[in-house]
Design a protein around this motif. Structure first.
Motif, mmCIF file in Angstrom:
data_model
loop_
_atom_site.group_PDB
_atom_site.id
_atom_site.type_symbol
_atom_site.label_atom_id
_atom_site.label_comp_id
_atom_site.label_asym_id
_atom_site.label_seq_id
_atom_site.Cartn_x
_atom_site.Cartn_y
_atom_site.Cartn_z
ATOM 1 N N HIS A 215 52.264 -96.329 -89.186
ATOM 2 C CA HIS A 215 53.555 -96.494 -89.831
ATOM 3 C C HIS A 215 54.043 -97.936 -89.770
ATOM 4 C CE1 HIS A 215 53.566 -92.253 -90.308
ATOM 5 N NE2 HIS A 215 53.761 -91.983 -89.047
ATOM 6 N N ALA B 83 53.923 -104.206 -100.358
ATOM 7 C CA ALA B 83 54.316 -102.825 -100.080
ATOM 8 C C ALA B 83 55.690 -102.522 -100.676
ATOM 9 C CB ALA B 83 54.328 -102.578 -98.574
ATOM 10 N N ALA C 277 55.509 -102.370 -104.423
ATOM 11 C CA ALA C 277 54.773 -101.182 -104.880
ATOM 12 C C ALA C 277 55.561 -99.899 -104.659
ATOM 13 C CB ALA C 277 53.431 -101.097 -104.148
ATOM 14 N N LYS D 285 56.533 -98.591 -101.724
ATOM 15 C CA LYS D 285 56.249 -97.866 -100.482
ATOM 16 C C LYS D 285 57.559 -97.626 -99.711
ATOM 17 C CE LYS D 285 51.760 -97.910 -101.060
ATOM 18 N NZ LYS D 285 51.018 -96.668 -101.356
ATOM 19 N N PRO D 286 57.637 -96.527 -98.938
ATOM 20 C CA PRO D 286 58.883 -96.222 -98.213
ATOM 21 C C PRO D 286 59.097 -97.136 -97.001
ATOM 22 C CG PRO D 286 57.212 -94.602 -97.675
ATOM 23 C CD PRO D 286 56.620 -95.481 -98.749
ATOM 24 N N VAL D 287 59.306 -98.423 -97.259
ATOM 25 C CA VAL D 287 59.568 -99.377 -96.176
ATOM 26 C C VAL D 287 60.961 -99.105 -95.631
ATOM 27 C CG1 VAL D 287 59.806 -101.795 -95.561
ATOM 28 C CG2 VAL D 287 58.050 -101.101 -97.193
ATOM 29 N N ILE E 147 57.120 -98.311 -91.793
ATOM 30 C CA ILE E 147 56.984 -97.450 -92.965
ATOM 31 C C ILE E 147 57.451 -96.051 -92.586
ATOM 32 C CG2 ILE E 147 55.403 -96.507 -94.684
ATOM 33 C CD1 ILE E 147 55.751 -99.529 -94.817
ATOM 34 N N ALA F 141 58.651 -89.649 -97.752
ATOM 35 C CA ALA F 141 59.128 -90.321 -98.959
ATOM 36 C C ALA F 141 60.607 -89.988 -99.149
ATOM 37 C CB ALA F 141 58.325 -89.861 -100.164
#
Length: 244
Positions: free
Chosen positions: A5, A16, A19, A21-23, A74, A78
């Motif tokens: 993560h 990230a 794109a 991503k769930p940062v 991360i 989601a």
């Protein structure tokens, strides 16, 4: 300690974020500079990603690899689009029950609240993009895995979420000591969104101004407030009691 993560390195984090991503949060080394770091900060601000400055020692504890002054967490889940989530719940035919967390910053309290929310049939939890508790390993552990069962939505401002819920016919009720109404005297049976604040600051005054109703839990001891996860549980179960 490395784990699945985390993302480290400036370019990797930027890619990230771009794109989608769930940062959840980015830790940046104090006094870090350079064109690439400035580009990272710009990217984080553009995408409303929560970040904080920390000593190099903190980053070195997070990973032993070359982090270039930046480590990202991360989220293991989601995040859901709020408008879509509200529509899905309304179309399901169930009586909506949402939970908004304003300024809650402790991951373990967050996890405990998620666990109670799952047990009480909450349809979705709404948090702010910045300043909110992270969805990390502590959150997952304290929630006993419930974090994978309750949809979580991030919004730029809690006020925006309140307006959206109200526009969808969902009444917003804030838990605050700044009221004379006990929660037991309020009607919690219809489409409802309960708003909880942080222990130290409570709910933002600008949010309190726009909610439909305010409630409080009666306190009989000398301590001035309950732990937020305990208070949240008491209010959610009063809603359950009334809805049965």
């Amino acid at each position: 300690m490395e784990n699945q993560h985390q993302i480290f390195g400036i370019r990797a984090i930027m890619e990230a974020v771009r794109a989608g991503k769930p940062v959840d949060k980015v830790f940046i080394q104090k006094e870090a500079s350079g064109d690439l770091m400035r580009e990272l900060l710009k990217t984080l601000k553009q995408h409303h990603i929560n970040f904080s400055y920390v000593p190099a020692e903190k980053l070195n504890r997070l990973t032993s690899l070359n982090h270039q002054g930046a480590v990202a967490q991360i989220a293991p889940v989601a995040f859901h689009d709020l408008e879509t989530l509200i529509e899905t719940v309304l179309e399901s035919g169930s009586t909506p029950l949402f939970l908004l967390l304003d300024q809650l910053s402790d991951a373990r309290n967050f996890g405990a609240i998620i666990r109670t929310a799952e047990c009480t049939g909450v349809n979705g939890i709404i948090i702010s993009s910045s300043g909110a508790a992270p969805v990390n390993g502590d959150t997952v552990k304290t929630s006993a895995g419930a974090v994978f069962n309750v949809p979580i939505s991030k919004v730029d401002h809690i006020k925006d979420a309140v307006f959206m819920l109200q526009a969808s016919g969902i009444r917003t009720v804030a838990a605050t000591e700044k009221t004379d109404q006990d929660v037991y005297d309020a009607n919690l049976t219809g489409p409802l969104a309960i708003i909880m604040g942080s222990e130290d600051r409570g709910i933002n005054p600008s949010v309190l101004k726009i909610v439909d109703e305010k409630v409080k839990l009666p306190l009989f001891g000398t301590i001035g407030s309950l732990n937020v996860s305990v208070a949240c549980g008491a209010i959610l179960y009063e809603a359950v009691r009334q809805r049965r």
